[in-house]
Design a protein around this motif. Structure first.
Motif, PDB file in Angstrom:
ATOM      1  N   ALA A 315       0.833  -1.208   0.000  1.00  5.72           N
ATOM      2  CA  ALA A 315       0.000   0.000   0.000  1.00  5.72           C
ATOM      3  C   ALA A 315       0.868   1.259   0.000  1.00  5.72           C
ATOM      4  CB  ALA A 315      -0.934  -0.007   1.216  1.00  5.72           C
ATOM      5  N   SER A 316       1.944   1.254   0.782  1.00  4.54           N
ATOM      6  CA  SER A 316       2.797   2.445   0.847  1.00  4.54           C
ATOM      7  C   SER A 316       3.401   2.755  -0.514  1.00  4.54           C
ATOM      8  CB  SER A 316       3.928   2.257   1.862  1.00  4.54           C
ATOM      9  OG  SER A 316       3.393   1.952   3.121  1.00  4.54           O
ATOM     10  N   ALA A 317       3.885   1.722  -1.205  1.00  4.36           N
ATOM     11  CA  ALA A 317       4.482   1.947  -2.532  1.00  4.36           C
ATOM     12  C   ALA A 317       3.431   2.503  -3.500  1.00  4.36           C
ATOM     13  CB  ALA A 317       5.069   0.638  -3.066  1.00  4.36           C
ATOM     14  N   LEU A 318       2.209   1.993  -3.408  1.00  5.93           N
ATOM     15  CA  LEU A 318       1.150   2.455  -4.316  1.00  5.93           C
ATOM     16  C   LEU A 318       0.674   3.865  -3.956  1.00  5.93           C
ATOM     17  CD1 LEU A 318      -0.964  -0.837  -4.574  1.00  5.93           C
ATOM     18  CD2 LEU A 318       0.415   0.184  -6.403  1.00  5.93           C
ATOM     19  N   LEU A 319       0.812   4.233  -2.689  1.00  8.83           N
ATOM     20  CA  LEU A 319       0.430   5.598  -2.298  1.00  8.83           C
ATOM     21  C   LEU A 319       1.450   6.612  -2.809  1.00  8.83           C
ATOM     22  CD1 LEU A 319      -0.904   5.093   1.315  1.00  8.83           C
ATOM     23  CD2 LEU A 319      -2.096   6.329  -0.505  1.00  8.83           C
ATOM     24  N   VAL A 320       2.708   6.208  -2.799  1.00  7.77           N
ATOM     25  CA  VAL A 320       3.767   7.105  -3.248  1.00  7.77           C
ATOM     26  C   VAL A 320       3.705   7.273  -4.769  1.00  7.77           C
ATOM     27  CG1 VAL A 320       6.282   7.325  -3.456  1.00  7.77           C
ATOM     28  CG2 VAL A 320       5.251   6.587  -1.283  1.00  7.77           C
ATOM     29  N   ASP A 321       3.343   6.194  -5.456  1.00  8.04           N
ATOM     30  CA  ASP A 321       3.330   6.213  -6.919  1.00  8.04           C
ATOM     31  C   ASP A 321       1.960   5.704  -7.380  1.00  8.04           C
ATOM     32  OD1 ASP A 321       4.034   6.267  -9.534  1.00  8.04           O
ATOM     33  OD2 ASP A 321       5.334   4.494  -9.471  1.00  8.04           O
ATOM     34  N   PRO A 322       0.926   6.557  -7.309  1.00  9.95           N
ATOM     35  CA  PRO A 322      -0.446   6.062  -7.495  1.00  9.95           C
ATOM     36  C   PRO A 322      -0.719   5.570  -8.913  1.00  9.95           C
ATOM     37  CG  PRO A 322      -0.410   8.433  -6.970  1.00  9.95           C
ATOM     38  CD  PRO A 322       1.000   7.983  -7.033  1.00  9.95           C
ATOM     39  N   PRO A 323      -1.301   4.384  -9.024  1.00  6.87           N
ATOM     40  CA  PRO A 323      -1.640   3.824 -10.324  1.00  6.87           C
ATOM     41  C   PRO A 323      -2.846   4.556 -10.920  1.00  6.87           C
ATOM     42  CG  PRO A 323      -1.884   2.207  -8.541  1.00  6.87           C
ATOM     43  CD  PRO A 323      -1.716   3.531  -7.915  1.00  6.87           C
ATOM     44  N   ALA A 324      -2.922   4.540 -12.242  1.00  9.60           N
ATOM     45  CA  ALA A 324      -3.996   5.275 -12.917  1.00  9.60           C
ATOM     46  C   ALA A 324      -5.286   4.476 -13.003  1.00  9.60           C
ATOM     47  CB  ALA A 324      -3.539   5.677 -14.314  1.00  9.60           C
ATOM     48  N   THR A 325      -5.210   3.187 -12.747  1.00  9.13           N
ATOM     49  CA  THR A 325      -6.405   2.340 -12.908  1.00  9.13           C
ATOM     50  C   THR A 325      -6.432   1.261 -11.820  1.00  9.13           C
ATOM     51  OG1 THR A 325      -5.243   0.729 -14.280  1.00  9.13           O
ATOM     52  CG2 THR A 325      -6.345   2.548 -15.436  1.00  9.13           C
ATOM     53  N   PRO A 326      -7.627   0.736 -11.546  1.00  9.45           N
ATOM     54  CA  PRO A 326      -7.710  -0.422 -10.645  1.00  9.45           C
ATOM     55  C   PRO A 326      -6.937  -1.620 -11.189  1.00  9.45           C
ATOM     56  CG  PRO A 326      -9.920   0.468 -11.081  1.00  9.45           C
ATOM     57  CD  PRO A 326      -8.974   1.211 -11.957  1.00  9.45           C
ATOM     58  N   ALA A 327      -6.928  -1.797 -12.503  1.00 11.76           N
ATOM     59  CA  ALA A 327      -6.216  -2.949 -13.080  1.00 11.76           C
ATOM     60  C   ALA A 327      -4.733  -2.902 -12.724  1.00 11.76           C
ATOM     61  CB  ALA A 327      -6.417  -2.984 -14.598  1.00 11.76           C
ATOM     62  N   ALA A 328      -4.167  -1.698 -12.709  1.00 11.39           N
ATOM     63  CA  ALA A 328      -2.742  -1.572 -12.371  1.00 11.39           C
ATOM     64  C   ALA A 328      -2.511  -1.962 -10.910  1.00 11.39           C
ATOM     65  CB  ALA A 328      -2.263  -0.143 -12.633  1.00 11.39           C
ATOM     66  N   ILE A 329      -3.494  -1.689 -10.069  1.00 15.41           N
ATOM     67  CA  ILE A 329      -3.365  -2.088  -8.658  1.00 15.41           C
ATOM     68  C   ILE A 329      -3.423  -3.611  -8.542  1.00 15.41           C
ATOM     69  CG2 ILE A 329      -4.506  -2.014  -6.399  1.00 15.41           C
ATOM     70  CD1 ILE A 329      -5.211   0.861  -6.974  1.00 15.41           C
ATOM     71  N   ALA A 330      -4.344  -4.217  -9.283  1.00 18.61           N
ATOM     72  CA  ALA A 330      -4.432  -5.686  -9.249  1.00 18.61           C
ATOM     73  C   ALA A 330      -3.114  -6.298  -9.714  1.00 18.61           C
ATOM     74  CB  ALA A 330      -5.586  -6.159 -10.130  1.00 18.61           C
ATOM     75  N   ASP A 331      -2.504  -5.714 -10.741  1.00 20.66           N
ATOM     76  CA  ASP A 331      -1.222  -6.243 -11.229  1.00 20.66           C
ATOM     77  C   ASP A 331      -0.156  -6.136 -10.147  1.00 20.66           C
ATOM     78  OD1 ASP A 331      -2.305  -6.883 -13.648  1.00 20.66           O
ATOM     79  OD2 ASP A 331      -1.594  -5.063 -14.675  1.00 20.66           O
ATOM     80  N   ALA A 332      -0.119  -4.994  -9.486  1.00 20.93           N
ATOM     81  CA  ALA A 332       0.884  -4.803  -8.431  1.00 20.93           C
ATOM     82  C   ALA A 332       0.661  -5.810  -7.295  1.00 20.93           C
ATOM     83  CB  ALA A 332       0.805  -3.373  -7.896  1.00 20.93           C
ATOM     84  N   TRP A 333      -0.606  -6.007  -6.940  1.00 11.96           N
ATOM     85  CA  TRP A 333      -0.944  -6.932  -5.844  1.00 11.96           C
ATOM     86  C   TRP A 333      -0.582  -8.360  -6.234  1.00 11.96           C
ATOM     87  CZ3 TRP A 333      -2.132  -5.850  -0.954  1.00 11.96           C
ATOM     88  CH2 TRP A 333      -2.805  -6.796  -0.163  1.00 11.96           C
ATOM     89  N   ARG A 334      -0.945  -8.735  -7.469  1.00 11.69           N
ATOM     90  CA  ARG A 334      -0.623 -10.070  -7.989  1.00 11.69           C
ATOM     91  C   ARG A 334       0.889 -10.301  -7.942  1.00 11.69           C
ATOM     92  NH1 ARG A 334      -4.097  -9.306 -12.256  1.00 11.69           N
ATOM     93  NH2 ARG A 334      -5.909 -10.609 -11.822  1.00 11.69           N
ATOM     94  N   GLY A 335       1.619  -9.303  -8.443  1.00  9.61           N
ATOM     95  CA  GLY A 335       3.083  -9.420  -8.495  1.00  9.61           C
ATOM     96  C   GLY A 335       3.667  -9.560  -7.098  1.00  9.61           C
TER      97      GLY A 335
END
Ligand SMILES: Nc1ncnc2c1ncn2[C@@H]1O[C@H](COP(=O)(O)OP(=O)(O)O)[C@@H](O)[C@H]1O
Ligand SMILES: [Mg+2]
Length: 340
Positions: A315-335
């Motif tokens: 979550a911290s990494a995604l807050l610092v560098d916010p993704p433009a879409t929910p799909a990008a968040i799912a990819d980050a979470w999956r990874g």
């Protein structure tokens, strides 16, 4: 000011139902408190030949002793049931009435055998992307039909309540715990508070969604607010991510539900560009992820410190560098799940 003591007993239930014309004075009435609610008293009522459900908000949430919130929330919930019932009648319990004297609402009883709670199904590994897509369709239909409606905006002018129930305990309390992310979290809270676009449910969590024979049924809209629809999408999607840690064997299926929800929701966005809405989900979702570990209402199932550390890191990494879409968040979470 609330002067009537808390709680629903047989006498009060009868009083409410009689005032609403739902029960005759001489009718036998049995009632049974329901488990699961944290912010309300909620009971099943059995009358000759019929059952119904009565709910009354509490001033003190059962989750945390210091979390006091305004009562009168049942009025907003009743009003939300009325509005949503016109837009997606099969996706909400039918409102039978609201009693302003006791601040209690009555709604149709939904037999739990035929309406299991979605949260439980997900935990058992019953994760159907088609169901997640249907949830999103109902939520986005309510948003789309109420967007830009000044009458609805006036009836759900509940900004202070939404602040007390959502922005403060989730985002601002988390900001206190994370000084390096505090500015970002406070900015997200401010943006959310200032975005007034449509009727938001405010608690679109799998624990408040039943899987009925005709599809999803949405419950528990006591945080209803005319505000940022991105909040509902981010809130529900967040639960699908967190449940990957609760039920690791179902992580792939839960992420398929996430994808289905996100695609179906974004396809229904009509009141603004879906890219703009997706960007607000991209900002809010990581904030809510972190909030469910370090805010005032942590999810009860993340007890392993390694899971909590995992959520904090992603979550911290995604807050610092916010993704433009929910799909990008799912990819980050999956990874992140694949390499933990
Ligand atoms: N209309 C209904 N019929 C049957 N059960 C219901 C109904 N509404 C709520 N419930 C049950 O009660 C639980 C708590 O209801 P909810 O509205 O979410 O209250 P709370 O605000 O306390 O969380 C739900 O998870 C569901 O199991
Ligand atoms: Mg609930």
């Amino acid at each position: 000011m609330e002067t009537i003591p808390e709680g629903l007993d047989g006498e009060r239930v009868r009083e409410v139902l009689q005032r609403l014309g739902l029960c005759a004075p001489d009718e036998p009435l049995a009632f049974e408190p329901l488990a699961g609610g944290v912010s309300s008293d909620i009971v099943r009522v059995d009358l000759p030949g019929r059952s119904l459900c009565v709910k009354r908000a509490l001033a003190r949430l059962k989750v945390a002793a210091d979390w006091r919130v305004p009562v009168g929330r049942s009025a907003h919930e009743a009003e939300w049931l009325r509005v949503a019932g016109e837009i997606v009648p099969d996706a909400v319990p039918r409102l039978l009435g609201y009693d302003p004297v006791l601040g209690a609402l009555a709604m149709a009883w939904l037999d739990p055998e035929r309406h299991p709670v979605w949260k439980g199904l997900l935990h058992q590994g019953h994760c159907e992307p088609g169901f997640a897509a249907a949830v999103a369709q109902h939520i986005v239909a309510i948003h789309a039909r109420t967007a830009g409606d000044p009458g609805i905006a006036a009836r759900f002018d509940t900004g202070p309540l939404f602040h007390a129930l959502r922005l403060e305990p989730y985002l601002l309390a988390t900001a206190e715990r994370h000084p390096s992310l505090a500015d970002r979290l406070r900015t997200i809270a401010r943006t959310t508070a200032a975005t007034r676009l449509a009727l938001v449910h405010g608690d679109a969590s799998p624990k408040n969604i039943l899987a009925g024979p005709g599809g999803p049924v949405l419950l528990d809209a006591e945080c209803a607010w005319y505000g940022d629809p991105a909040f509902d999408a981010a809130f529900c999607l967040n639960h699908l991510l967190l449940k990957c840690l609760w039920t690791p064997a179902a992580a792939g299926a839960l992420l398929a539900c996430f994808d289905a929800f996100a695609a179906s929701y974004l396809a229904g966005v009509r009141w603004e560009s879906s890219a703009r809405l997706a960007a607000r989900v991209g900002a809010l979702l990581p904030a809510l992820l972190l909030a469910r570990v370090d805010g005032k209402s942590p999810v009860e199932y993340l007890v392993d410190e390694r899971d909590r550390a995992f959520v904090r890191r992603v979550a911290s990494a995604l807050l610092v560098d916010p993704p433009a879409t929910p799909a990008a968040i799912a990819d980050a979470w999956r990874g992140a799940l694949a390499t933990r």
